[in-house]
Design a protein around this motif. Structure first.
Motif: not given
Length: 529
Positions: A396, A106, A108, A394, A170, A198, A179, A196, A173
């Motif tokens: 997540i 996952i 964003d 976040d 995402g 980022h 989520k 994830g 986000e």
């Protein structure tokens, strides 16, 4: 032979033929080396994804071009894509493979308001004035995860590896908007591990509460309703919804002194009325209430509702509120993080060019940040801090409390930037982002292979999740059964800016890079006086 034989072979870190396979899989270290080499072969595609998504610059819930583009790549490569999941039009789940383990990726895809910026230019220079832009760097994450997934698919087919890959975007986000709804919709109910990714200026991972700079939150909009009247001729006939907004803000500011230091709360007035000579019959304010854990976040949420109700009593108005988004503070898995850290160290930081460093230092100087260029070394894995202080959020976090998860920070941006601004978009369609995304894709693919080929690691990750993380804490959503994703948000803004941005969409068929298409010399820096 049976699948049981295959599992036994995998546990020994070697996929023996076992009569089922056409060829023998190499040992795990060799397979990971092959994965890294395959990621290198896809550098052009990775660069194109980084650049194209950067050019779309779509705000949360309006990521239609981005989702169409990414799912097109995945469908072309044999992934099954389910569109519109969790009642979010721009959300989807792409799946490849079968059986266990199920590993989900996952990252964003949305961008930031008013962050339009020409890449590779070390000072403020918008592509479209006032338009949104990738001032967070979310344009690079799908390049990381899609590249890794395509490499894993190739290796799974070549060596007949069992397991399932899932990719999830995402959406929104920056609004913390989806989520929790993904979790409620059951998108992760069959998933074993979540990887994830980022964007960052460093190459790192973490576990538990990490450096302690995460907060959870609820995002709430309060809509006050009053009575219109002529503001000069008969103001006594009116009931000002704007007065209620201002009284709520004043009440919250006075109460703030008596809240825990860990709290973070901030707001914007999204409707202040129409014009001064009309008593505002409608006004609205949007709050983020942040804290370190569910009970304290819930306390802030309840307090916000109480102060809003009190403002209506003082002004003769009424109020409705809407939950726009929510997020638990992330809690990341130690077993996955320790595994991922070894891969980060094996891949190492990208080799930055003199031009890359020149751009970074020029931007740092322009915005008044510490001038130190790009980082050269990966970060070590540290123990979580004992006393978290809180900070950003976040969503997540909601996933991390439902399935073992880790969050890779890959080095595709410049250190010491303010965040959520045009400055954070400067590097995001340049060789810095291209190299950092390739490095991140290698780590994602290698970490997935660790869990595909070592079932005991999957079990260990779940043991940590059950016996440490959730031993005394159970996930409870902030969503009510009636809460729905705020899919109408940002629609008007994108309807305004999309036609202007479309003129600048990246065309990889004509230009090698987005920098070339825009005619930008890399790097473009201010000349010394």
């Amino acid at each position: 032979m049976t699948r049981f034989c295959v599992v036994s072979c995998i546990a020994a870190v070697l996929l023996a033929p076992c009569g089922l396979f056409a060829q023998q899989s190499p040992q795990l270290p060799a397979l990971k080396q092959e994965a890294a080499a395959e990621v290198d072969k896809l550098q052009t595609l990775t660069q194109q994804m980084v650049d194209e998504i950067f050019s779309f610059s779509e705000l949360g819930f309006q990521e239609y071009e981005t989702s169409r583009y990414v799912t097109g790549i995945l469908e072309k490569n044999g992934f099954h894509v389910e569109h519109g999941v969790a009642d979010v039009p721009t959300a989807w789940v792409a799946t490849y493979g079968s059986g266990k383990p199920v590993i989900a990726f996952i990252t964003d895809i949305d961008c930031i308001p008013r962050a339009s910026q020409k890449p590779g230019v070390a000072y403020h220079d918008p592509i479209v004035e006032g338009a949104p832009g990738h001032g967070e760097g979310h344009n690079s994450g799908m390049a990381v995860n899609v590249t890794a997934a395509l490499v894993l698919k190739k290796l799974m087919n070549e060596y007949h590896l069992a397991g399932t890959i899932k990719l999830v975007p995402g959406v929104a986000e920056e609004l913390l908007g989806t989520k929790a709804f993904y979790v409620r919709a059951g998108l992760f109910k069959d998933v074993d591990i979540v990887l994830g990714a980022h964007v960052e200026s460093e190459f790192s991972t973490s576990y538990g509460t990490g450096n302690g700079e995460w907060s959870g939150l609820v995002s709430v909009q309060y809509f006050f309703h009053g009575k219109a009247a002529h503001a000069a001729a008969a103001p006594w006939e009116g009931r000002s919804a704007l007065d209620a907004v201002e009284l709520m803000d004043t009440g919250w500011d006075f109460r703030r002194e008596h809240l825990r230091p860990a709290q973070r709360s901030h707001r914007v007035i999204i409707n202040g009325g129409d014009q001064p000579n009309v008593v505002p019959s409608e006004a609205a304010v949007w709050y983020y209430f942040r804290e370190l854990d569910y009970p304290h976040i819930k306390d802030l949420y309840d307090l916000g509702n109480t102060i809003a109700d009190s403002a209506t009593k003082m002004t003769g108005t009424t109020v409705d509120h809407k939950l726009v988004g929510s997020a638990w503070p992330p809690y990341l898995n130690k077993v996955i993080a320790e595994t991922q850290q070894k891969n980060i160290e094996a891949v190492g930081m990208p080799k930055w060019s003199d031009a890359d460093q020149a751009l970074a230092k020029a931007l740092q100087k322009d915005i008044g940040a510490k001038v130190e260029g790009l980082k050269e070394k990966v970060e070590s894995l540290s123990e979580p801090v004992k006393k978290p202080t809180g900070g950003g959020s976040d969503d997540i976090g909601d996933i991390s409390w439902n399935v073992p998860m880790v969050y890779l920070m890959y080095p595709a941006n410049i250190p010491n930037l303010p965040g959520h601004s045009w400055a954070n978009g400067v590097a995001m369609a340049t060789p810095i982002a291209h190299k950092g995304s390739t490095a991140g894709a290698k780590v994602q693919a290698m970490t997935a292979l660790d869990f595909f080929l070592q079932p005991q690691l999957v079990q260990q990750a779940w043991d940590y999740f059950r016996n440490v993380q959730t031993k005394d804490i159970r996930y409870e959503t902030f969503l009510s059964p009636d809460d729905k994703p705020a899919i109408e948000m940002n629609k008007e803004k994108m309807e305004k800016f999309a036609p202007q941005l479309k003129k600048y969409y990246y065309d990889p068929a004509r230009y090698k890079t987005y920098l070339e298409q825009l005619g930008i010399q890399y790097p473009t820096v201010k000349s010394n006086p």
